[in-house]
Motif scaffolding. Sequence first.
Motif, PDB file in Angstrom:
ATOM      1  N   ASP A  25       0.840  -1.214   0.000  1.00 35.51           N
ATOM      2  CA  ASP A  25       0.000   0.000   0.000  1.00 35.51           C
ATOM      3  C   ASP A  25       0.863   1.248   0.000  1.00 35.51           C
ATOM      4  N   GLY A  26       1.945   1.232   0.760  1.00 34.75           N
ATOM      5  CA  GLY A  26       2.859   2.363   0.790  1.00 34.75           C
ATOM      6  C   GLY A  26       3.552   2.568  -0.545  1.00 34.75           C
ATOM      7  N   ILE A  27       3.969   1.472  -1.178  1.00 34.88           N
ATOM      8  CA  ILE A  27       4.605   1.563  -2.494  1.00 34.88           C
ATOM      9  C   ILE A  27       3.626   2.145  -3.503  1.00 34.88           C
ATOM     10  N   ARG A  28       2.365   1.693  -3.459  1.00 31.30           N
ATOM     11  CA  ARG A  28       1.345   2.234  -4.371  1.00 31.30           C
ATOM     12  C   ARG A  28       1.165   3.732  -4.153  1.00 31.30           C
ATOM     13  N   SER A  29       1.120   4.155  -2.901  1.00 33.82           N
ATOM     14  CA  SER A  29       0.955   5.571  -2.587  1.00 33.82           C
ATOM     15  C   SER A  29       2.126   6.397  -3.118  1.00 33.82           C
ATOM     16  N   VAL A  30       3.338   5.900  -2.925  1.00 33.99           N
ATOM     17  CA  VAL A  30       4.522   6.614  -3.424  1.00 33.99           C
ATOM     18  C   VAL A  30       4.496   6.664  -4.943  1.00 33.99           C
ATOM     19  N   TYR A  31       4.171   5.543  -5.576  1.00 35.73           N
ATOM     20  CA  TYR A  31       4.118   5.496  -7.044  1.00 35.73           C
ATOM     21  C   TYR A  31       3.119   6.524  -7.574  1.00 35.73           C
ATOM     22  N   ALA A  32       1.928   6.548  -6.987  1.00 35.90           N
ATOM     23  CA  ALA A  32       0.891   7.485  -7.433  1.00 35.90           C
ATOM     24  C   ALA A  32       1.340   8.934  -7.258  1.00 35.90           C
ATOM     25  N   SER A  33       1.999   9.226  -6.156  1.00 34.98           N
ATOM     26  CA  SER A  33       2.478  10.577  -5.897  1.00 34.98           C
ATOM     27  C   SER A  33       3.594  10.966  -6.865  1.00 34.98           C
ATOM     28  N   ALA A  34       4.574  10.085  -7.017  1.00 33.50           N
ATOM     29  CA  ALA A  34       5.748  10.398  -7.835  1.00 33.50           C
ATOM     30  C   ALA A  34       5.424  10.468  -9.316  1.00 33.50           C
ATOM     31  N   PHE A  35       4.550   9.599  -9.796  1.00 36.55           N
ATOM     32  CA  PHE A  35       4.302   9.524 -11.232  1.00 36.55           C
ATOM     33  C   PHE A  35       2.954  10.114 -11.657  1.00 36.55           C
ATOM     34  N   ALA A 119      11.369   6.063  -6.961  1.00 38.17           N
ATOM     35  CA  ALA A 119      10.268   6.985  -6.692  1.00 38.17           C
ATOM     36  C   ALA A 119      10.316   7.466  -5.252  1.00 38.17           C
ATOM     37  N   VAL A 120      10.071   8.757  -5.087  1.00 41.29           N
ATOM     38  CA  VAL A 120       9.994   9.372  -3.764  1.00 41.29           C
ATOM     39  C   VAL A 120       8.685  10.144  -3.702  1.00 41.29           C
ATOM     40  N   THR A 122       6.078  12.946  -3.110  1.00 42.15           N
ATOM     41  CA  THR A 122       6.312  14.387  -3.294  1.00 42.15           C
ATOM     42  C   THR A 122       6.547  15.109  -1.970  1.00 42.15           C
ATOM     43  N   ARG A 123       5.929  14.652  -0.894  1.00 46.66           N
ATOM     44  CA  ARG A 123       6.119  15.334   0.395  1.00 46.66           C
ATOM     45  C   ARG A 123       7.474  15.029   1.030  1.00 46.66           C
ATOM     46  N   ALA A 124       8.209  14.065   0.470  1.00 49.80           N
ATOM     47  CA  ALA A 124       9.513  13.698   1.025  1.00 49.80           C
ATOM     48  C   ALA A 124      10.673  14.072   0.099  1.00 49.80           C
ATOM     49  N   ARG A 125      10.385  14.840  -0.926  1.00 48.20           N
ATOM     50  CA  ARG A 125      11.453  15.236  -1.860  1.00 48.20           C
ATOM     51  C   ARG A 125      12.362  16.271  -1.217  1.00 48.20           C
ATOM     52  N   GLY A 126      13.597  16.280  -1.692  1.00 50.93           N
ATOM     53  CA  GLY A 126      14.566  17.240  -1.186  1.00 50.93           C
ATOM     54  C   GLY A 126      15.266  16.797   0.088  1.00 50.93           C
ATOM     55  N   LEU A 127      15.016  15.571   0.516  1.00 59.03           N
ATOM     56  CA  LEU A 127      15.617  15.060   1.755  1.00 59.03           C
ATOM     57  C   LEU A 127      16.806  14.130   1.489  1.00 59.03           C
ATOM     58  N   GLY A 128      17.149  13.944   0.234  1.00 58.48           N
ATOM     59  CA  GLY A 128      18.251  13.047  -0.107  1.00 58.48           C
ATOM     60  C   GLY A 128      17.846  11.593  -0.259  1.00 58.48           C
ATOM     61  N   LEU A 129      16.532  11.329  -0.325  1.00 57.36           N
ATOM     62  CA  LEU A 129      16.067   9.942  -0.398  1.00 57.36           C
ATOM     63  C   LEU A 129      16.324   9.308  -1.761  1.00 57.36           C
ATOM     64  N   GLY A 130      16.194  10.086  -2.834  1.00 54.25           N
ATOM     65  CA  GLY A 130      16.462   9.547  -4.172  1.00 54.25           C
ATOM     66  C   GLY A 130      17.883   9.024  -4.281  1.00 54.25           C
ATOM     67  N   PRO A 131      18.896   9.850  -3.957  1.00 56.04           N
ATOM     68  CA  PRO A 131      20.266   9.337  -3.997  1.00 56.04           C
ATOM     69  C   PRO A 131      20.499   8.156  -3.047  1.00 56.04           C
ATOM     70  N   ALA A 132      19.885   8.198  -1.876  1.00 61.59           N
ATOM     71  CA  ALA A 132      20.073   7.109  -0.906  1.00 61.59           C
ATOM     72  C   ALA A 132      19.474   5.803  -1.424  1.00 61.59           C
ATOM     73  N   LEU A 133      18.299   5.867  -2.022  1.00 56.67           N
ATOM     74  CA  LEU A 133      17.668   4.674  -2.578  1.00 56.67           C
ATOM     75  C   LEU A 133      18.479   4.132  -3.754  1.00 56.67           C
ATOM     76  N   LEU A 134      18.923   5.026  -4.614  1.00 54.56           N
ATOM     77  CA  LEU A 134      19.728   4.618  -5.763  1.00 54.56           C
ATOM     78  C   LEU A 134      21.019   3.945  -5.299  1.00 54.56           C
ATOM     79  N   HIS A 135      21.638   4.519  -4.294  1.00 57.12           N
ATOM     80  CA  HIS A 135      22.854   3.929  -3.738  1.00 57.12           C
ATOM     81  C   HIS A 135      22.570   2.545  -3.136  1.00 57.12           C
ATOM     82  N   ALA A 136      21.451   2.416  -2.440  1.00 60.99           N
ATOM     83  CA  ALA A 136      21.124   1.144  -1.790  1.00 60.99           C
ATOM     84  C   ALA A 136      21.017  -0.004  -2.786  1.00 60.99           C
ATOM     85  N   ILE A 137      20.459   0.250  -3.974  1.00 60.46           N
ATOM     86  CA  ILE A 137      20.286  -0.856  -4.926  1.00 60.46           C
ATOM     87  C   ILE A 137      21.432  -1.005  -5.912  1.00 60.46           C
TER      88      ILE A 137
END
Length: 193
Positions: A25-35, A119-120, A122-137
Amino acid sequence: MTTLHIPPTVRVALVPRERLEPHLDGIRSVYASAFGAPPWREDETMAGAYLDRLAEDTSRPGFLAALAREGGTVVGFATAWTTPTPFPAGRCYPQIAAALGPDRTRDLLCGGQEVDELAVHTRARGLGLGPALLHAITAPVADGRSWLLTSVRAVGTMRFYRRLGWRQITHPAPEGRGAAAFLGPRHPAPLPL
């Protein structure tokens, strides 16, 4: 890789495929927000369809998923897998293969770690999560052979990848259509390509 400064309330970590279900459910929510916003403009139905695709993707060789969670809430995710040989023929792959040619496609992409989604919310953008997620995988890829593709309409997304050291290796026509392939910053392909 620059130091990531994500808030201490957010945890970014790989999640085994068998432990993704409680987070759907959380992944769906993030996907809907980001895309849901331009240039993607995908509606809530597409977010549900993504979950169907994700269920299939988890069986791909080399599948990895990373989640960014604030407390129990998913605020970002990324998925990746090993690109098979022969190179796939669906989605945007034929365009990429035509641009690179068969030898370069095989040498640069086949067997590499393909980042499929990042995907991040929209309310969590600008926190460095995109680079952190990309690095994790991509960090687990011992030989550094990571790659991804994105729409050339996503100008901000393409700038984001370039800022992180990803190299664009295909250059579709400038009408704002098609997909561009990027190699990760640790990819061993020599410059120039």
